[in-house]
Design an enzyme around this catalytic site. Structure first.
Site, short mmCIF file in Angstrom:
data_model
loop_
_atom_site.label_atom_id
_atom_site.label_comp_id
_atom_site.label_asym_id
_atom_site.label_seq_id
_atom_site.Cartn_x
_atom_site.Cartn_y
_atom_site.Cartn_z
N GLU A 305 44.36 44.08 37.47
CA GLU A 305 45.62 44.18 36.52
C GLU A 305 45.32 44.49 35.81
O GLU A 305 45.28 43.95 34.33
CB GLU A 305 46.68 42.71 36.32
CG GLU A 305 46.67 42.14 37.90
CD GLU A 305 47.49 40.92 37.68
OE1 GLU A 305 47.39 40.21 36.53
OE2 GLU A 305 48.20 40.41 38.82
N GLU A 542 47.01 41.21 45.51
CA GLU A 542 47.74 40.05 45.50
C GLU A 542 48.85 39.32 45.66
O GLU A 542 49.99 39.99 45.18
CB GLU A 542 47.48 39.44 43.78
CG GLU A 542 46.12 39.07 43.78
CD GLU A 542 46.27 38.23 42.18
OE1 GLU A 542 47.06 37.57 42.04
OE2 GLU A 542 44.86 38.93 41.53
#
Length: 792
Positions: A305, A542
């Site tokens: 991320e 995820e």
């Protein structure tokens, strides 16, 4: 090996064979032309032996990704993972693990003072316990691992001082994976840059290198540390706001674009961008040299991320409400500068609201003690880095702070040209990293790449900016449910809401609508990637469900129905999009009261407190005690096509009926390699696929689902004449397809799998009207009563 239950072609007789009485026939229960019923836990019911081992060893199983089982490992072709036999593979698994974010020997009382002396050896679990955890994941069919590491774990002692004991531990753990048919992508994890800025990832010395005084960051509003230092949960969901605070935003900006925005910052004779990136890449090189030759490592993920920091920020006076979470105390970039420099500053405080997620509540004065976030002995001489670069200044005469360069991070400071984080900084660094890890690895590797969270794949990611063997690996969560920590029969499409859709059009009622909401959002992510990247694989790195939703009621009642419904909706959406995924997360540290022990999160559907003791029983796939400690397993452990001798077209699993429908097609020999104008998850290209040299399609079907029930398989289309059998010991449904020379190109294979009796439904997949009929009826009754009263 246990004798499998099996079926030969029944195309001529059109009967169902009763597993307890093979001579008894009955009418078919559907219009499909080939059906058979056999009892999964009664091998003696088998009437036909499986075919010879060709070309895939029957000793392998559906969710076995070892080199032997896949004919040499996985590679990418178009939007698919393929094995050495040309079969399309749909791996799924887990993030292992959230426990890797924190060191083994952390001590809140010594949070800053022992930062160099921590160790991550034993994360995600002690080596002696590894077999227990890996056997459990294999039983659950979750054999693709996103293995988390952190920069801090490798280089916590100081710049250039690497923890070789941790690297050895990493190699020792990953070396065990092939014994359980498992493979991994190794992912360098970060959240909000570092534990010392409120998240996880980078070592403490990186913040000190920029000039931060670690112990003053909290009081100056530059970080929020309660969730990582004291493990307190002052307010749920606050930690992501750390990206908008001084420490993490400054670090990301210096890492990606220090040469552009902070050229005056020199550390050990190097510009800050070069200094940080070289250290990061050296750590990655050591990782690749350590595990890049292991069979189990299929690829690497550069950075979890990634975040822009201040880059692309249109104004120093505010963050974008549609993309940046506003909750609790949210200083603007300008606020964060003045606070860090020691000037008391009022900061906006946001509270939860509806229909918009938050609203401004008040302003609170911060840093009245006038402390500085900057070290006097640091490279900035105690001055704010951004004041040093003329972004803002302090007027001593009027005792006030002034913005001097409003659009400093939006345009190049020298040329004035528009800046784009992806094009100018991310793509070039990604290519550099890819070359380093591939060169350091002795075996070929895939590279998993991520966009900024909650963003679609950018249109700028054109072919010349892509890297070889690239897999697009976004993340997705139901942000509304995470934000509220609640889930029921109402959900919001935050993806659409954040892109300006009319709020009521983003609301969904009823469980069927929840599935539709999730399916739409994940489909949008995949198809945006296909439009930008062309035919590249999409793999969801995820996604997950909080276990402590609805005020953690499930921990008191033992009823995890809402978590199960949410996970089912999530998995259905992923399955219908036909992409692989790794769920967040399997965490051996998880307990009800402390959760995942990081920032108040509690996502692990495995709780070690409830599990059996390691080594206390068999590790075979059919060992039921491995399930101890699992939660919502009925939604997590589900059947899926793993290796497909064709192109997957459709997969739907009904959890309450224990039934799935699967369709796949024979590829076409056309060499047309162009991408469709309007790529769709439901219409994958059938041309240009490598030759499929196996007739074997393998599906994972968990024993938890089929034990004590009869399997019903119905085949139609090109699948007629196929032979199938279920091997209980490996939880695999094998389907050997007919001779491919007898099947036309583009022909569809169709399959329905069912159980008799179906599993007992714990909840029903209700519609909007079923969920809210009582409310509408009550409202209608009130209105009728009012009308009657007025009429009289």
């Amino acid at each position: 090996m246990e004798t499998p239950v099996s079926s030969s072609s029944l195309a001529e007789s059109f009967v169902i064979v009763d597993g307890n009485n093979p001579n008894k026939a009955s009418k078919p229960s559907s219009s499909l032309k080939q059906q058979a019923t056999l009892r999964a836990d009664t091998p003696r019911a088998a009437t036909v032996t499986p075919p010879a081992k060709s070309p895939v060893e029957i000793s392998s199983y559906a969710h076995d990704w070892s080199h032997n089982a896949t004919g040499g490992g996985l590679s990418v072709h178009g939007r698919h993972f393929v094995d050495g036999y040309g079969r399309v593979c749909l791996p799924r698994g887990v993030n292992l693990s959230g426990s890797c974010k924190s060191p083994l020997n952390e001590n809140p009382a010594e949070f800053w003072s022992r930062k160099e002396m921590v160790t991550f050896v034993g994360r995600p679990f002690p080596l002696k316990d590894a077999h227990e955890h890996l056997a459990r994941l294999r039983r659950w069919g979750l054999t693709f691992v996103r293995f988390l590491i952190t920069w801090e774990a490798i280089e916590h002692r100081g710049p250039g001082q690497h923890d070789h004991a941790y690297l050895k531990y990493l190699k020792d753990v990953i070396t065990l994976l092939p014994q359980y048919g498992m493979i991994a992508m190794v992912s360098m994890h970060q959240d909000v840059w570092s534990r010392f800025s409120g998240g996880s990832g980078a070592p403490a010395w990186t913040l000190e290198a920029v000039g931060f005084n670690l112990e003053n960051l909290e009081v100056t509003g530059a970080v929020w540390l309660d969730g990582v230092r004291d493990k307190k949960l002052v307010e749920r969901g606050v930690w992501p706001t750390g990206y908008q605070k001084l420490a993490a935003a400054t670090m990301a900006t210096c890492f990606w674009a220090g040469d552009t925005f902070a050229p005056k910052l020199i550390v050990d004779g190097q510009p800050i961008q070069q200094y940080l990136q070289e250290k990061f890449l050296k750590s990655w090189q050591l990782v690749a040299e350590t595990v890049g030759g292991l069979e189990a490592v299929v690829g690497f993920d550069m950075m979890n991320e990634p975040h822009r920091g201040y880059i692309d920020l249109p104004s120093l006076h505010g963050w974008d409400y549609n993309t940046d979470l506003h909750l609790s105390y949210i200083p603007s970039a300008f606020n964060s500068f003045t606070l860090g420099a020691g000037h008391p500053t009022p900061v906006a405080h946001y509270i939860r609201s509806f229909p918009m997620p938050t609203k401004l509540d008040k302003h609170v004065m911060f840093n009245e003690a006038k402390l500085s976030a900057w070290r006097p002995d640091g490279p900035t001489g105690g001055k704010c880095l951004w004041e040093m670069h003329g972004v803002w200044g302090y007027d001593e005469k009027y005792k006030t702070s002034i913005v001097l360069r409003e659009h400093y991070f939006n345009r190049h400071p020298l040329s004035g040209e528009k800046i784009d984080w992806y094009t100018d900084f991310y793509y070039p660094f990604l290519a550099k990293w890819s070359e380093i890890v591939k060169r350091a690895s002795s075996l070929p590797k895939l590279v998993f790449v991520e966009p900024i969270p909650n963003e679609f794949c950018p249109a700028s990611w054109t072919k010349e900016k892509q890297i070889p063997q690239m897999v697009f690996s976004p993340h997705w969560y139901d942000l509304d449910a995470l934000f509220r920590k609640e889930f029921g029969n109402f959900t919001v499409n935050v993806q659409a809401l954040s892109r300006g859709k009319f709020p009521p059009s983003t609301f969904y009622w009823g469980h069927h609508s929840v599935r539709r909401n999730y399916g739409l959002q994940i489909k949008n992510i995949a198809e945006a990637a296909y439009r930008s990247l062309g035919e590249r694989p999409v793999f969801m790195g995820e996604t997950g469900v909080p276990m402590d939703m609805n005020n953690a009621e499930a921990f008191r009642s033992g009823d995890f129905t809402w978590q199960s419904k949410m996970m089912d909706a999530l998995c259905c959406a992923l399955e219908q999009t036909l992409i692989g995924f790794t769920l967040w997360n399997y965490n051996p540290l998880n307990e009800d009261s402390t959760g995942d022990q990081w920032n108040g999160e509690n996502f692990s559907w495995f709780s070690n407190a409830r599990a059996r003791k390691p080594g206390s029983a068999s590790r075979d796939q059919i060992e039921p005690s491995l399930d101890d400690g699992g939660r919502i397993l009925e939604s997590v452990v589900r059947p899926y096509p793993a290796k497909v001798a064709g192109i997957p077209l459709k997969f739907d699993y009904d959890i309450n009926r224990g039934e799935f429908r699967f369709e796949w097609a024979k590829p076409e020999t056309s060499t047309n390699s162009g991408s469709p104008k309007h790529p769709s998850v439901n219409r994958p290209p059938l041309f240009g696929h490598p030759a499929i040299t196996s007739r074997m399609t393998e599906l994972y079907v968990p024993m938890q689902l089929v034990k004590g029930r009869k399997i019903v398989v119905a085949l139609d289309g090109a699948a007629q004449g196929s032979k199938w059998w279920y091997e209980a010991s490996t939880q695999t449904l094998f389907v050997e397809q007919p001779d491919p020379s007898t099947i036309a190109e583009g022909a569809k294979f169709k399959m329905i799998f069912g159980l008799t009796p179906p599993p007992a439904a714990k909840w029903s997949a209700t519609t909007h009207w079923e969920d809210f009929a009582a409310y509408y009826s009550g409202l209608l009754a009130v209105l009728l009563a009012l009308l009657a009263y007025m009429w009289l």
